[in-house]
Design a protein around this motif. Structure first.
Motif, PDB file in Angstrom:
ATOM      1  N   ILE A 215       0.851  -1.209   0.000  1.00 26.66           N
ATOM      2  CA  ILE A 215       0.000   0.000   0.000  1.00 26.66           C
ATOM      3  C   ILE A 215       0.888   1.262   0.000  1.00 26.66           C
ATOM      4  O   ILE A 215       0.633   2.213  -0.737  1.00 26.66           O
ATOM      5  CB  ILE A 215      -0.953   0.002   1.217  1.00 26.66           C
ATOM      6  CG1 ILE A 215      -2.022  -1.091   1.050  1.00 26.66           C
ATOM      7  CG2 ILE A 215      -1.626   1.370   1.391  1.00 26.66           C
ATOM      8  CD1 ILE A 215      -2.908  -1.284   2.274  1.00 26.66           C
ATOM      9  N   GLY A 216       1.951   1.208   0.819  1.00 27.63           N
ATOM     10  CA  GLY A 216       2.848   2.368   0.937  1.00 27.63           C
ATOM     11  C   GLY A 216       3.617   2.654  -0.345  1.00 27.63           C
ATOM     12  O   GLY A 216       3.949   3.807  -0.633  1.00 27.63           O
ATOM     13  N   SER A 217       3.878   1.598  -1.117  1.00 30.51           N
ATOM     14  CA  SER A 217       4.667   1.813  -2.335  1.00 30.51           C
ATOM     15  C   SER A 217       3.804   2.086  -3.570  1.00 30.51           C
ATOM     16  O   SER A 217       4.316   2.538  -4.598  1.00 30.51           O
ATOM     17  CB  SER A 217       5.565   0.597  -2.582  1.00 30.51           C
ATOM     18  OG  SER A 217       4.754  -0.545  -2.731  1.00 30.51           O
ATOM     19  N   LEU A 218       2.505   1.806  -3.473  1.00 27.89           N
ATOM     20  CA  LEU A 218       1.617   2.058  -4.622  1.00 27.89           C
ATOM     21  C   LEU A 218       1.360   3.565  -4.754  1.00 27.89           C
ATOM     22  O   LEU A 218       0.971   4.217  -3.793  1.00 27.89           O
ATOM     23  CB  LEU A 218       0.273   1.330  -4.429  1.00 27.89           C
ATOM     24  CG  LEU A 218       0.239  -0.164  -4.741  1.00 27.89           C
ATOM     25  CD1 LEU A 218      -1.134  -0.729  -4.415  1.00 27.89           C
ATOM     26  CD2 LEU A 218       0.586  -0.430  -6.198  1.00 27.89           C
ATOM     27  N   ASP A 219       1.586   4.058  -5.927  1.00 32.50           N
ATOM     28  CA  ASP A 219       1.376   5.490  -6.153  1.00 32.50           C
ATOM     29  C   ASP A 219      -0.074   5.718  -6.596  1.00 32.50           C
ATOM     30  O   ASP A 219      -0.350   6.131  -7.723  1.00 32.50           O
ATOM     31  CB  ASP A 219       2.366   5.981  -7.205  1.00 32.50           C
ATOM     32  CG  ASP A 219       2.564   7.477  -7.105  1.00 32.50           C
ATOM     33  OD1 ASP A 219       2.074   8.074  -6.127  1.00 32.50           O
ATOM     34  OD2 ASP A 219       3.198   8.044  -8.019  1.00 32.50           O
ATOM     35  N   ASP A 224      -3.385   7.645  -0.336  1.00 34.27           N
ATOM     36  CA  ASP A 224      -2.559   8.761   0.139  1.00 34.27           C
ATOM     37  C   ASP A 224      -2.892   9.200   1.560  1.00 34.27           C
ATOM     38  O   ASP A 224      -2.010   9.605   2.317  1.00 34.27           O
ATOM     39  CB  ASP A 224      -2.694   9.968  -0.817  1.00 34.27           C
ATOM     40  CG  ASP A 224      -1.908   9.720  -2.094  1.00 34.27           C
ATOM     41  OD1 ASP A 224      -1.166   8.699  -2.132  1.00 34.27           O
ATOM     42  OD2 ASP A 224      -2.049  10.508  -3.050  1.00 34.27           O
ATOM     43  N   THR A 225      -4.171   9.114   1.925  1.00 37.87           N
ATOM     44  CA  THR A 225      -4.568   9.584   3.262  1.00 37.87           C
ATOM     45  C   THR A 225      -4.114   8.623   4.371  1.00 37.87           C
ATOM     46  O   THR A 225      -3.862   9.053   5.495  1.00 37.87           O
ATOM     47  CB  THR A 225      -6.103   9.750   3.353  1.00 37.87           C
ATOM     48  OG1 THR A 225      -6.705   8.565   2.849  1.00 37.87           O
ATOM     49  CG2 THR A 225      -6.587  10.974   2.585  1.00 37.87           C
ATOM     50  N   ILE A 226      -4.024   7.335   4.044  1.00 40.81           N
ATOM     51  CA  ILE A 226      -3.646   6.382   5.116  1.00 40.81           C
ATOM     52  C   ILE A 226      -2.145   6.116   5.172  1.00 40.81           C
ATOM     53  O   ILE A 226      -1.627   5.719   6.215  1.00 40.81           O
ATOM     54  CB  ILE A 226      -4.424   5.038   5.022  1.00 40.81           C
ATOM     55  CG1 ILE A 226      -4.130   4.316   3.697  1.00 40.81           C
ATOM     56  CG2 ILE A 226      -5.899   5.245   5.243  1.00 40.81           C
ATOM     57  CD1 ILE A 226      -4.549   2.853   3.726  1.00 40.81           C
ATOM     58  N   LYS A 227      -1.458   6.349   4.063  1.00 40.97           N
ATOM     59  CA  LYS A 227      -0.017   6.051   4.018  1.00 40.97           C
ATOM     60  C   LYS A 227       0.782   6.645   5.185  1.00 40.97           C
ATOM     61  O   LYS A 227       1.605   5.949   5.780  1.00 40.97           O
ATOM     62  CB  LYS A 227       0.580   6.538   2.699  1.00 40.97           C
ATOM     63  CG  LYS A 227       0.472   5.552   1.563  1.00 40.97           C
ATOM     64  CD  LYS A 227       1.141   6.125   0.324  1.00 40.97           C
ATOM     65  CE  LYS A 227       0.780   5.333  -0.915  1.00 40.97           C
ATOM     66  NZ  LYS A 227       1.313   5.968  -2.121  1.00 40.97           N
ATOM     67  N   PRO A 228       0.552   7.919   5.541  1.00 39.02           N
ATOM     68  CA  PRO A 228       1.366   8.494   6.635  1.00 39.02           C
ATOM     69  C   PRO A 228       1.145   7.819   7.986  1.00 39.02           C
ATOM     70  O   PRO A 228       1.951   7.974   8.898  1.00 39.02           O
ATOM     71  CB  PRO A 228       0.901   9.949   6.702  1.00 39.02           C
ATOM     72  CG  PRO A 228       0.202  10.203   5.413  1.00 39.02           C
ATOM     73  CD  PRO A 228      -0.364   8.909   4.975  1.00 39.02           C
ATOM     74  N   TYR A 229       0.041   7.080   8.120  1.00 49.35           N
ATOM     75  CA  TYR A 229      -0.265   6.469   9.418  1.00 49.35           C
ATOM     76  C   TYR A 229       0.104   4.980   9.493  1.00 49.35           C
ATOM     77  O   TYR A 229      -0.063   4.345  10.521  1.00 49.35           O
ATOM     78  CB  TYR A 229      -1.765   6.651   9.737  1.00 49.35           C
ATOM     79  CG  TYR A 229      -2.158   8.104   9.707  1.00 49.35           C
ATOM     80  CD1 TYR A 229      -1.766   8.967  10.737  1.00 49.35           C
ATOM     81  CD2 TYR A 229      -2.884   8.632   8.645  1.00 49.35           C
ATOM     82  CE1 TYR A 229      -2.092  10.315  10.703  1.00 49.35           C
ATOM     83  CE2 TYR A 229      -3.222   9.982   8.608  1.00 49.35           C
ATOM     84  CZ  TYR A 229      -2.806  10.816   9.634  1.00 49.35           C
ATOM     85  OH  TYR A 229      -3.126  12.148   9.602  1.00 49.35           O
ATOM     86  N   LEU A 230       0.547   4.430   8.376  1.00 45.73           N
ATOM     87  CA  LEU A 230       0.965   3.019   8.391  1.00 45.73           C
ATOM     88  C   LEU A 230       2.344   2.915   9.031  1.00 45.73           C
ATOM     89  O   LEU A 230       3.244   3.698   8.688  1.00 45.73           O
ATOM     90  CB  LEU A 230       1.012   2.453   6.968  1.00 45.73           C
ATOM     91  CG  LEU A 230      -0.294   2.474   6.173  1.00 45.73           C
ATOM     92  CD1 LEU A 230      -0.057   1.953   4.762  1.00 45.73           C
ATOM     93  CD2 LEU A 230      -1.365   1.642   6.864  1.00 45.73           C
TER      94      LEU A 230
END
Lengths: 280, 304
Positions: A215-219, A224-230
């Motif tokens: 999820i973090g590497s998928l552009d 985008d909203t959840i990436k910073p919290y993973l």
């Protein structure tokens, strides 16, 4: 009672063969990397620096212990979680699988103390693993390859760090790396509270890491909203200590997010274990 | 003087989803009792015992141990209890001594290594403390389980099916251990068992539960004495014996007969007179055996 049971947990971890499997595997992995770098490290360095050779000339011992330690950390920070989960994922569910949870939970110790002692023991095991990683990656690598300035290739370009400016960066990097691994340990213990078998929490932990990493590497904007919290987004924050200048704001944010993850996972595990009917 | 109540269970109920494992179980255990906890498979015995040990939270009802409830006094209560639930499980990768040390540390009492050694000796495992559990037989684990229950000198011992899976010698060993605990240490013991003969030999009080409900509770001997007895007779002349019995005991019923054996249902108080009447009327009695056992009583209660 918490301290007594934490001591019990250390006794159990020290007696389990799988605890040494993690340390043994880590030693083997690092030994392979060290051997490969000793055998053909210059080709590896030439490949990395080839694009800069038109504009820069590199002198001195580039393939030194500092660089090897950086390479080892970068390579293994993805794989060490499995070694951590192998031991910590078994801490609660292993008791259920063995049947000892009945005896443990019918003793005059609160279930919260049982859970907390397992988290503490898991944290200490993770710390030992991190220290062992640091020892092999830094001390042994320096002993074999010598010391020197550290050249790091970042997305912004090449960063050259002076030899005397490196050790404290490694110190802080290992602390953040420990926090990342601690999150894995906490996650697997939390999942362990939901399971009655040993393998489930270990596999689930790895599945979550893989899923979150993807999820973090998928552009894709939807993530985008959840990436910073993973938590996986922040597992490589140790690398930021090798930037110049060090982005302290970004690192502190990562540390806070990882700490919040740890607290939430401990609370979830504690609530679940306290409410659990022990029928195994 | 009235004995102190150690366990008081009132209208206990527990469901797992839509399955109601325990519907309405009540019983009382007093200090010094060896209390038999009987019921067929699936009756709710293990669930009730797990509730007694705070392993399972009941949906309804009241549990008091030593006059206190788990809500306020969990640690205090559990420090006075030693238990084996179904089968004693230990850390296989640790020695017997290390296992006992682990459980002693969280038992709420100070237990020295020499006390652990003494306990291993008490259960017949002297010299095996250094051996890993992985190599222990089921019987040895059961004995180690009993050592684990006794380490902290508990007032109440709860044993759930302690003889399951044991060979006859193992069963006798465990029975003798329980009797020693009763006689030498005056422990209060709650004993759940499928071995009804064990309960009959060991327990002074009992409760029978079936389909999640307690059916009958009381002194073992009182409950058995209240029942009609079947006497098995071995005589030289069955026909003559039947004639004598019929003429002397109008309420006697013949329930079985072979060439020289006879089974007759009769009140326990009439057994001495039965023997006397047979002998006085010239019938040779080779054997006279009361056949009413706990098994019969149990089956009667459960089937009714």
């Amino acid at each position: 009672m918490l301290l007594k049971n934490t001591y019990n947990e250390f006794v159990k971890i020290l007696a389990k063969p799988r605890s040494y499997l993690g340390i043994g595997a880590l030693t083997l992995l690092i030994a392979v990397i060290l051997f490969a770098m000793k055998a053909d490290g210059s080709s590896f360095i030439s490949f990395v620096t080839s694009s800069f050779e038109q504009t820069l000339s590199f002198n001195g011992n580039i393939l030194n212990g500092n660089l090897i330690a950086f390479i080892i950390l970068q390579m293994l920070i993805i794989h060490i979680p499995l070694l951590v989960a192998l031991v910590t994922g078994d801490l609660i569910s292993g008791e259920a699988a063995m049947g000892t949870v009945r005896m443990l939970a019918s003793k005059p110790i609160s279930r919260t103390s049982i859970v907390l002692s397992k988290f503490i023991a898991g944290a200490v095991y993770t710390l030992i693993l991190t220290i062992w990683l640091g020892f092999l990656a830094l001390i042994v690598a320096k002993w074999i390859f010598g010391t020197g300035d550290l050249i790091v290739l970042n997305s912004d370009g090449l960063v050259i760090l002076q030899e005397q400016d490196i050790i404290w960066r490694y110190g802080l990097a290992f602390i953040v790396a420990f926090l990342s691994l601690l999150t894995i340990s906490t996650l697997s213990i939390c999942l362990s509270a939901f399971a009655d078998n040993s393998i489930g929490p270990i596999v689930s932990t790895m599945a979550i890491i893989i899923l979150f990493t993807i999820i973090g590497s998928l552009d894709v904007s939807v993530f985008d909203t959840i990436k910073p919290y993973l938590f996986t987004t922040h597992m490589a924050s140790w690398r930021s200590f090798f930037e110049d200048p060090i982005p302290m704001g970004k690192i502190i944010q990562s540390v806070v997010i990882l700490l919040v993850h740890n607290v939430i996972l401990v609370v979830i595990a504690n609530v679940k274990f306290n409410k659990k009917d022990i029928t195994s | 003087m009235e004995k102190e109540t150690v366990i008081k269970v009132e209208h206990l109920a527990k469901s797992f989803g839509s399955f109601q494992a325990v519907k309405d179980v009540s019983f009382t255990v007093s200090r010094g009792d060896v209390f038999g906890f009987l019921g067929p498979n699936g009756a709710g015995k293990s669930t009730t015992i797990r509730c007694l040990l705070s392993l399972i939270k009941p949906n309804a009802g009241k549990i008091e141990l030593f006059g206190k409830s788990y809500t306020n006094s969990r640690s205090e209560i559990l420090s006075k209890i030693g238990s084996i639930i179904e089968k004693p499980d230990f850390y296989k990768y640790l020695s017997a001594q290390k296992n006992l040390e682990i459980f002693a540390r969280i038992s709420g009492a100070s237990v020295s290594k020499s006390q652990i050694g003494e306990m291993l000796e008490f259960v017949g495992l002297a010299g095996r403390g250094g051996d890993k559990i992985g190599g222990f037989s089921h019987g040895m684990k059961q004995r180690l389980g009993i050592a684990q229950t006794l380490l902290h000198q508990p007032d109440l011992i709860i044993l759930d099916e302690p003889t399951t899976g044991l060979d006859p010698q193992g069963i006798v060993e465990i029975r003798n251990l329980i009797l020693r605990l009763k006689n030498e240490q005056n422990k209060t013991i709650l004993l759940s068992s499928h071995q009804l003969s064990e309960i009959e030999l060991i327990a002074n009080r009992m409760v029978i539960i079936n389909k999640g409900k307690s059916i009958v509770e009381g002194e073992v001997q009182d409950l058995l004495n209240a029942q009609e007895l079947v006497v098995h007779l071995e005589v030289d002349a069955v026909a003559k014996a039947k004639q004598v019995i019929s003429s002397h005991f109008s309420n006697a019923q013949f329930v079985g007969e072979t060439a020289n054996e006879l089974e007759v249902a009769i009140e326990k108080s009439q057994v001495p007179n039965l023997n006397k009447a047979l002998i006085e009327n010239g019938v040779l009695v080779f054997a006279l055996e009361p056949k009413r056992k706990l098994e019969d009583f149990f089956m009667k209660i459960v089937q009714s």
